[in-house]
Write a protein that holds these residues in place. Structure first.
Motif, PDB file in Angstrom:
ATOM      1  N   TYR A 422       0.893  -1.170   0.000  1.00 49.16           N
ATOM      2  CA  TYR A 422       0.000   0.000   0.000  1.00 49.16           C
ATOM      3  C   TYR A 422       0.921   1.207   0.000  1.00 49.16           C
ATOM      4  CZ  TYR A 422      -3.568   3.385   1.482  1.00 49.16           C
ATOM      5  OH  TYR A 422      -4.424   4.470   1.553  1.00 49.16           O
ATOM      6  N   GLY A 423       0.888   1.968  -1.086  1.00 52.11           N
ATOM      7  CA  GLY A 423       1.807   3.101  -1.196  1.00 52.11           C
ATOM      8  C   GLY A 423       3.240   2.615  -1.265  1.00 52.11           C
ATOM      9  N   ASP A 424       4.087   3.104  -0.323  1.00 56.17           N
ATOM     10  CA  ASP A 424       5.510   2.791  -0.395  1.00 56.17           C
ATOM     11  C   ASP A 424       5.894   1.487   0.298  1.00 56.17           C
ATOM     12  OD1 ASP A 424       4.750   3.817   2.027  1.00 56.17           O
ATOM     13  OD2 ASP A 424       6.710   4.754   2.435  1.00 56.17           O
ATOM     14  N   ARG A 425       5.017   0.911   1.126  1.00 59.80           N
ATOM     15  CA  ARG A 425       5.446  -0.290   1.868  1.00 59.80           C
ATOM     16  C   ARG A 425       4.277  -1.247   2.090  1.00 59.80           C
ATOM     17  NH1 ARG A 425       5.162   3.878   5.685  1.00 59.80           N
ATOM     18  NH2 ARG A 425       3.502   3.496   7.207  1.00 59.80           N
ATOM     19  N   PRO A 426       4.593  -2.486   2.477  1.00 58.78           N
ATOM     20  CA  PRO A 426       3.503  -3.418   2.754  1.00 58.78           C
ATOM     21  C   PRO A 426       2.794  -3.060   4.053  1.00 58.78           C
ATOM     22  CG  PRO A 426       5.652  -4.502   3.034  1.00 58.78           C
ATOM     23  CD  PRO A 426       5.920  -3.073   2.675  1.00 58.78           C
ATOM     24  N   ARG A 427       1.492  -3.130   4.038  1.00 59.44           N
ATOM     25  CA  ARG A 427       0.737  -2.836   5.263  1.00 59.44           C
ATOM     26  C   ARG A 427      -0.340  -3.895   5.467  1.00 59.44           C
ATOM     27  NH1 ARG A 427       0.879   3.753   4.976  1.00 59.44           N
ATOM     28  NH2 ARG A 427       2.218   3.737   3.171  1.00 59.44           N
ATOM     29  N   ALA A 428      -0.786  -4.010   6.711  1.00 61.35           N
ATOM     30  CA  ALA A 428      -1.743  -5.068   7.046  1.00 61.35           C
ATOM     31  C   ALA A 428      -3.088  -4.813   6.389  1.00 61.35           C
ATOM     32  CB  ALA A 428      -1.919  -5.157   8.558  1.00 61.35           C
TER      33      ALA A 428
END
Lengths: 471, 172
Positions: A422-428
């Motif tokens: 999500y966007g710049d990094r992995p998110r839960a």
């Protein structure tokens, strides 16, 4: 089973195991390993010539170890599909015919030297020159819903030291079932294993491993009835055989069941209420059954030629592994846990996965059929509707706040959380259909990014305020 | 064989259970009367009337006074076969011993047990007989190397017994 095998809408995958299950209701991805059979099933006609030619001797699982099968075998005469497989662990590689090697050429005849199974096969299905992949084949199927129906196993007699398990004349009820079956090791003749003689006295012992704190505290539910069935089959065929049945309690609830039991008494089968405490081996392969007669109020003794143990029903070890792959919980007795014992008896905490048969708890054939039909119907409903209703009180991640630390992922008991870019990094991200709103993730999230709807901090504070407000 | 009807409502089950719990026999309530213990119990097989299973049933139904004087429990040899095979975790041996404690408290001890206890106090041996001649015959010291040879050890044992609840029975 034959109908299942020929139904064009059912794909039957036998000799296969579930490796991995991903996704959620409506979109399950199931990885299945089709184990290597080393036989060309398109050619195999199930004639059984190879099995007869095979010189290997392996304990026959289908006859509960009472006889042997070859390393190439068809599991049982009514198997669907009726095809042979090679049990490569026990294969002797006759004539040096390891799988995937070319045969030696006979100097005398100039013809290739083949293994007995290859020679016997009239259909050319058994060709050991083919380099079969021992890993078999990994396939992936996409399904909307899943019904788990692993079946059960019975406990082995070796666990019960007090019942002389080393005597070949002490059998489990399943072994007796094979012994009196027309397709069994003796062709249906009732002969005791130690010397092939017809037994004159048989004792049946109930609750072996069931209703017992040392093993399983539950009642296996079917033993009373199948013991009475086996005793009646024997007594009706051989009225001269003396039969003693030792029960802790006789449990015969169900339509026509008690009548079935009462008739066993009328046939002259001796029903003894009282548990057997021990069995001793006697000369002449006989067995001293040390029991108790509750109604006489006295210890009793039976000198039997054969003893049958009604050992407990339990789940096989690989059923537990399957539970892990499906993220399904087990109950205290070691069976798959249903969502609600009364109102949701075929559903599981994982939306879209249903239970049928003994994997959910010990049950007999009528109950299993009823539950299986219930599970099939329940599994068909969301497929037909094309949508599912979910609970409003589930958790949600605010992706702006989420740091992507991943603390919540292994904590979720329903495998509902994944890290996604999500966007710049992995998110839960929480799968709405899988989340059950337990709140573990919301409590653990260090960034306060997860909200459990219905239980936000503001809502809880408001409740406290209302409760503590002076009247 | 005479049979008489028992009026179960007249029995004080709670009082009997309370006594049993106090003496360490609370597992009595776990017994479902399956009979496994009785099928291998030496007390039952030798023909004594109040072996584990029957004793438990009497106690469960509030019988105590009626069975207090029965000597069967004193024949328990603590072989523990019952404990090994009990499917309900009753540990029948310990329940029988709890009943024995109630019996001892009420001085319902058979002569054989009293003699053993008194022997134990006076000699340090529960089962005692004069074996000095036999011992000499096979070349042993006529007095065995036990409390019989060491009076100070006997003194210690007697001190222990005097301090134990057994002293309250007034047998020694």
């Amino acid at each position: 089973m034959v109908q299942v095998g020929t139904n064009p809408n059912i794909e039957l995958l036998t000799y296969s195991e579930v490796e991995e299950v991903e996704g959620s209701i409506g979109n399950f991805k199931v990885k299945i390993r089709k184990k290597q059979t080393y036989i060309d099933w398109d050619k195999c006609t199930g004639c059984g010539a190879c099995a007869e030619a095979c010189p290997a001797k392996v304990p026959n699982e289908f006859n509960a170890g009472l006889d042997t099968r070859g390393a190439i075998y068809i599991q049982f005469p009514q198997a669907v599909p009726k095809k042979a497989v090679i049990d490569i662990e026990h294969c002797l590689n006759c004539a040096g015919r390891k799988i995937g090697t070319q045969p030696k050429i006979s100097k005398k005849t100039g013809k290739p030297i083949l293994a007995p199974c290859e020679k016997a096969c009239p259909a050319g299905a058994c060709d050991r020159s083919i380099a079969w992949d021992p890993e078999g084949e990994l396939i992936e199927v996409e399904v909307g819903t899943i019904v788990v129906a692993t079946g059960f196993k019975v406990m082995e007699k070796e666990r019960f030291k007090e019942y002389a398990p080393d005597s070949p004349n002490v059998l489990t009820a399943l072994q007796l079932e094979r012994l009196i079956s027309a397709t069994g090791p003796t062709g249906g003749k009732l002969l005791r294993p130690s010397d092939g003689q017809k037994p004159k006295v048989i004792s049946f012992i109930s609750c072996v491993g069931s209703r017992d704190q040392r093993y399983h505290t539950y009642c296996s539910r079917v033993c009373c009835m199948y013991m009475i069935k086996e005793a009646r089959l024997i007594k009706e065929k051989y009225p001269d055989i003396d039969i003693y049945m030792h029960f802790m309690d006789v449990r015969t609830p169900g339509k026509d069941f008690d009548e079935y039991y009462t008739y066993a008494r009328e046939l002259g089968i001796n029903i003894v209420r009282g548990k057997v405490g021990g069995i001793e081996k006697l000369p002449g392969d006989r067995l001293r059954v040390m029991g108790y007669d509750n109604d006489l109020g006295k210890p009793i003794e039976v000198k039997a030629d054969m003893v049958v143990l009604a050992t407990a029903i339990e789940l096989p070890e690989d059923a537990k592994q399957l539970a892990q792959k499906l993220s399904l919980p087990m109950d205290g007795s070691g069976f798959f846990k249903e969502l609600h014992p009364k109102l949701k008896p075929v559903e599981t905490p994982v939306e879209g996965i249903f239970l049928a048969g003994c994997c959910q708890g010990p049950k007999d054939i009528p109950d299993t059929v009823a539950q299986a039909k219930g599970a099939a119907a329940a599994a068909a409903v969301p497929l037909a509707q094309g949508k599912v209703v979910i609970e409003p009180t589930i958790s949600e991640v605010n992706p702006e706040k989420c740091s992507g630390c991943g603390v919540c992922v292994p904590l979720c008991p329903y495998n509902a959380i994944k890290l996604e870019q999500y966007g710049d990094r992995p998110r839960a991200q929480i799968d709405m259909t899988q989340c059950k709103g337990c709140g573990v993730c919301a409590a653990a999230c260090p960034s306060g990014a997860i909200t459990l709807h219905g239980f936000t901090d503001a809502q809880i504070f408001a409740q406290i305020e209302a409760l503590t407000k002076a009247a | 064989m005479q049979v008489e009807t028992v009026n179960l409502t007249q029995k004080d089950r709670k009082a009997v259970l309370a006594q049993m719990i106090e003496k360490g026999g609370g597992n009595l309530t776990k017994c479902i009367q399956c009979g496994a213990c009785a099928s291998v119990c030496p007390v039952a097989i030798t023909g004594l009337p109040l072996y584990c299973k029957r004793l438990f049933r009497f106690l469960q139904t509030g019988h105590l006074e009626e069975i207090l004087d029965d000597a069967s429990s004193w024949a328990c040899v603590a072989c523990n076969r019952c404990t090994e095979i009990c499917p309900r975790g009753v540990d029948p041996f310990h329940v029988v011993f709890a009943f024995r404690r109630i019996q001892a408290q009420e001085l319902a001890i058979p002569a054989s047990a009293t003699t053993s206890l008194m022997n134990f106090y006076t000699t340090g041996h529960a089962v005692y007989g004069d074996a000095s001649e036999l011992r000499q015959k096979v070349g042993l010291d006529p007095v065995p190397p036990s409390t019989l040879k060491y009076p100070e050890a006997l003194k210690e044992l007697q001190t222990l017994l005097d301090e134990s609840p057994m002293a309250e029975l007034g047998l020694f």
